[in-house]
Design a protein around this motif. Structure first.
Motif, short mmCIF file in Angstrom:
data_model
loop_
_atom_site.label_atom_id
_atom_site.label_comp_id
_atom_site.label_asym_id
_atom_site.label_seq_id
_atom_site.Cartn_x
_atom_site.Cartn_y
_atom_site.Cartn_z
N ASP A 150 0.67 -1.26 -0.05
CA ASP A 150 0.09 0.08 0.04
C ASP A 150 0.64 1.17 -0.02
O ASP A 150 1.67 1.41 0.86
N ASP A 151 0.23 2.07 -1.08
CA ASP A 151 0.94 3.54 -0.79
C ASP A 151 0.04 4.37 0.14
O ASP A 151 -1.14 3.98 0.36
N ARG A 152 0.42 5.46 0.44
CA ARG A 152 -0.70 6.32 1.12
C ARG A 152 -1.40 7.17 0.11
O ARG A 152 -2.26 8.05 0.81
N TYR A 153 -1.44 6.82 -1.22
CA TYR A 153 -2.34 7.59 -2.25
C TYR A 153 -3.22 6.44 -2.66
O TYR A 153 -3.00 5.32 -2.48
N PHE A 154 -4.45 7.03 -3.31
CA PHE A 154 -5.29 6.43 -3.95
C PHE A 154 -5.48 6.68 -5.46
O PHE A 154 -5.36 7.62 -5.94
N MET A 155 -5.80 5.48 -6.04
CA MET A 155 -6.57 5.44 -7.56
C MET A 155 -7.88 5.46 -6.95
O MET A 155 -8.66 5.07 -6.16
N LEU A 156 -8.36 6.62 -7.83
CA LEU A 156 -9.88 6.86 -7.86
C LEU A 156 -10.58 6.83 -9.22
O LEU A 156 -10.18 7.38 -10.14
N ARG A 157 -11.79 6.02 -9.21
CA ARG A 157 -12.40 5.62 -10.36
C ARG A 157 -13.54 6.49 -10.58
O ARG A 157 -14.65 6.22 -9.53
N VAL A 158 -13.92 7.16 -11.58
CA VAL A 158 -14.79 7.92 -11.90
C VAL A 158 -15.83 7.09 -12.59
O VAL A 158 -15.46 6.87 -13.85
N ARG A 159 -17.09 6.84 -12.18
CA ARG A 159 -17.92 5.95 -13.02
C ARG A 159 -18.67 6.74 -14.28
O ARG A 159 -18.93 7.85 -13.80
N ILE A 160 -18.86 6.83 -15.40
CA ILE A 160 -19.32 7.33 -16.47
C ILE A 160 -20.08 6.34 -17.00
O ILE A 160 -19.76 5.67 -18.29
N ASP A 161 -21.45 6.20 -16.57
CA ASP A 161 -22.22 5.02 -17.41
C ASP A 161 -22.62 5.31 -18.77
O ASP A 161 -22.74 6.74 -19.06
N GLY A 162 -22.72 4.31 -19.35
CA GLY A 162 -22.82 4.78 -20.93
C GLY A 162 -21.69 5.60 -21.73
O GLY A 162 -21.82 6.05 -22.92
N GLY A 163 -20.58 5.70 -20.97
CA GLY A 163 -19.53 6.82 -21.51
C GLY A 163 -19.85 8.17 -21.60
O GLY A 163 -19.28 8.92 -22.33
N GLN A 164 -21.12 8.44 -21.22
CA GLN A 164 -21.44 9.94 -21.60
C GLN A 164 -21.16 11.22 -20.81
O GLN A 164 -21.26 11.01 -19.49
#
Length: 560
Positions: free
Chosen positions: A97-111
């Motif tokens: 673990d690093d002390r940083y995060f990956m953050l995933r933004v969900r984009i439904d339908g890619g819109q």
């Protein structure tokens, strides 16, 4: 006489262990993941992030939240820099673990609207050191996120209708949709409303937030079948029956270490039934899915064991309470590329312009540039594709040439080489704790080398690069699939490299890639290998023959 409390008697009366299916009465925690979910729903971590962790810092985070429940909001700790791939499976999670995060933004339908794209760009620059990768599930991933920034990030995203809710975790993740929904001249149906209804009914609902594993979805009317329905947990594919447009239902697709294609259930789903049928399928997964063993917890194993007939029966009798009519299979996919790259006319007479970043890698400034160019040339809408590409919609005929010129000038190719257009790469060892090798930089270097070495190669050719065996980059269905592992070079040194899968495909002749005994390459030798096998293909192919079809008949020596 054997006493009633003897071992033999206990064995006789002991309940069989089963697969941990709730519907059959197995609710006890069966592994650490199930125990964590039983102790507290992943959705509940949001308030702790806002009230506690963001104020007290990284060291205050409960380990069960850090490596479990925070995924319910798109947050993974990223890999600590400097840890080589040989230690991926050896070190404990807290050591990786690093002390940083990956953050995933969900984009439904890619819109995406321009406002939404600019907010993501600002977050990237303000909190993510400029990182922004378009994924092969239409999301955008940021890196270097600190826990203290997360509440502000959520406020910014939610103010423009975006979120990270259930972008990861054992949840219904982003719903794939054709980026051309509503504008494609040949689409059977605009799926925008169906995707929105499914999202609004099921995403963030505690009734569906504790699934056995991840649940990947697609709803598409695209004639090119761009949402890769064959490898989703559930997919609705537009079809026509007796003049009425509806959907064919596929269930149980998935790759990873045990790949399976989704199976047609054989029913016709009316547009107004999509959300109910989706709810039935995800309900079956929740209630009957295997929870005892983590590696068998995807719905594909249940569908494979039950078979289509039983799955349909349970869906109709226990969940929908009605019979669905039999339905037709989808038409064959249009064309041999699914990415929507290039300039094409919309049904309203305007044009869309699809362009190719290298392996989905962008940054905050480039996202702002894309938004500014779209606005300058009359568009308010941008889309992400499932091939790590992007599309600008609604460009007037007299504006197309100017937009294309500016995109190309900024290395966002509208007419890319096959290698730029069809090479994908997962996150890789740069940020991912599961990875064994580097992928993004390797992919970019490979593209540049192949463009230099084989500038006249035009055939479709997918090259998918994965940093570990989990197949986030879909290696088993690529023409050339590269699975990251450590290999021994000609000096006897252990170095980064790939096991090679050849001839995988989706669509008309879907099949998983061929594994040739001992076929591996070092990262350094990868360009030489790709040049060699592609050159063999070019010299031996028959008229109209695809790379995948050639691989099935080629001699092993020509594949090495």
């Amino acid at each position: 006489m054997t006493p009633p409390n003897s071992t033999a008697a206990s064995r006789h009366h002991k309940r069989p262990r089963g697969e941990g299916q709730w519907a059959l009465g197995y609710h006890e925690p069966l592994n650490k993941n199930e125990e964590n979910k039983k102790n507290d729903d992943g959705l509940n971590v949001r308030q702790r992030i806002i009230d506690i962790y963001s104020k007290r810092g990284f060291d205050s985070i409960d380990p069960a939240d850090l490596r479990g429940r925070m995924r319910w909001y798109g947050l993974y700790t990223q890999r600590k820099p400097g840890i080589d791939g040989g230690k991926t499976a050896i070190l404990e999670p807290e050591e990786l673990d690093d002390r940083y995060f990956m953050l995933r933004v969900r984009i439904d339908g890619g819109q995406l609207s321009l406002e939404q794209l600019r907010v993501i760009a600002d977050i990237s620059n303000d909190y993510g050191r400029g990182t922004a990768d378009v994924t092969d599930r239409q999301n955008i991933q940021l890196h270097w996120i600190e826990i203290e920034a997360v509440p502000d990030i959520w406020e910014r995203l939610e103010a423009v209708g975006l979120s990270t809710t259930e972008a990861c975790g054992d949840t219904p993740r982003v719903i794939l949709g054709c980026p051309l929904s509503g504008i494609d001249t040949e689409e059977l149906i605009d799926t925008t409303a169906a995707i929105r209804e499914v999202h609004d009914r099921f995403i963030g609902d505690p009734a569906y937030s504790n699934l056995p594993r991840k649940f990947k979805s697609a709803i598409s009317g695209c004639p090119a079948h761009c949402t890769v329905h064959e490898i989703n947990d559930v997919a609705f594919v537009a079809v026509t029956k007796d003049g009425e447009v509806g959907y064919d239902l596929f269930v149980g697709g998935g790759l990873s270490t045990n790949p399976m294609f989704a199976k047609r259930i054989g029913v016709f789903v009316r547009p107004d039934q999509v959300a109910d049928v989706y709810g039935g399928v995800i309900g079956i997964f929740r209630d009957y899915g295997y929870r005892r063993l983590r590696h068998r917890a995807r719905i594909k194993f249940l569908v494979n064991d039950w078979g289509v007939e039983k799955f349909r029966e349970i869906l109709e009798t226990e969940y929908l309470k009605e019979q669905l009519p039999d339905g037709p299979a989808p038409e064959e996919p249009r064309g041999n590329r699914r990415d929507h790259v290039g300039v094409h006319q919309q049904k309203d007479g305007n044009f869309y312009v699809g362009f190719a970043p290298k392996v989905g890698r962008l940054d905050g400034d480039k996202l702002h540039l894309i938004a500014n160019l779209a606005e300058k040339y009359g568009s308010r809408r941008v889309r992400a594709t499932v091939e790590q590409k992007m599309v600008i919609l609604d460009v007037a005929p007299d504006q197309v040439e100017g937009l294309v010129a500016e995109l190309e000038a900024n290395d966002l190719k509208v007419s890319p080489s096959t290698f730029r257009r069809q090479t994908m790469a997962c996150t890789g060892i740069e940020f991912c704790k599961l990875a064994i090798v580097e992928t993004k930089a390797t992919g970019i270097h490979l593209i540049e080398e192949m463009e230099r070495r084989l500038p006249d190669f035009k055939d479709p050719l997918t090259i998918n690069i994965n940093g570990c065996p989990n197949s986030c980059a879909r290696i088993q269905v690529a023409d050339i699939g590269l699975k990251g592992q450590l290999v021994v070079n000609d000096k006897g040194e252990q170095v980064e490299g790939f096991q090679i899968h050849l001839g995988g495909s989706l669509g008309t002749n879907a099949n998983f890639g061929r594994k040739v005994r001992g076929l591996k390459t070092t990262v350094e030798g990868l360009p030489d290998y790709v040049e060699r096998v592609v050159t063999n293909f070019e010299s031996q192919k028959k008229e109209g023959e695809s790379f995948s079809d050639w691989v099935q008949r080629a001699d092993e020596g020509d594949l090495k």
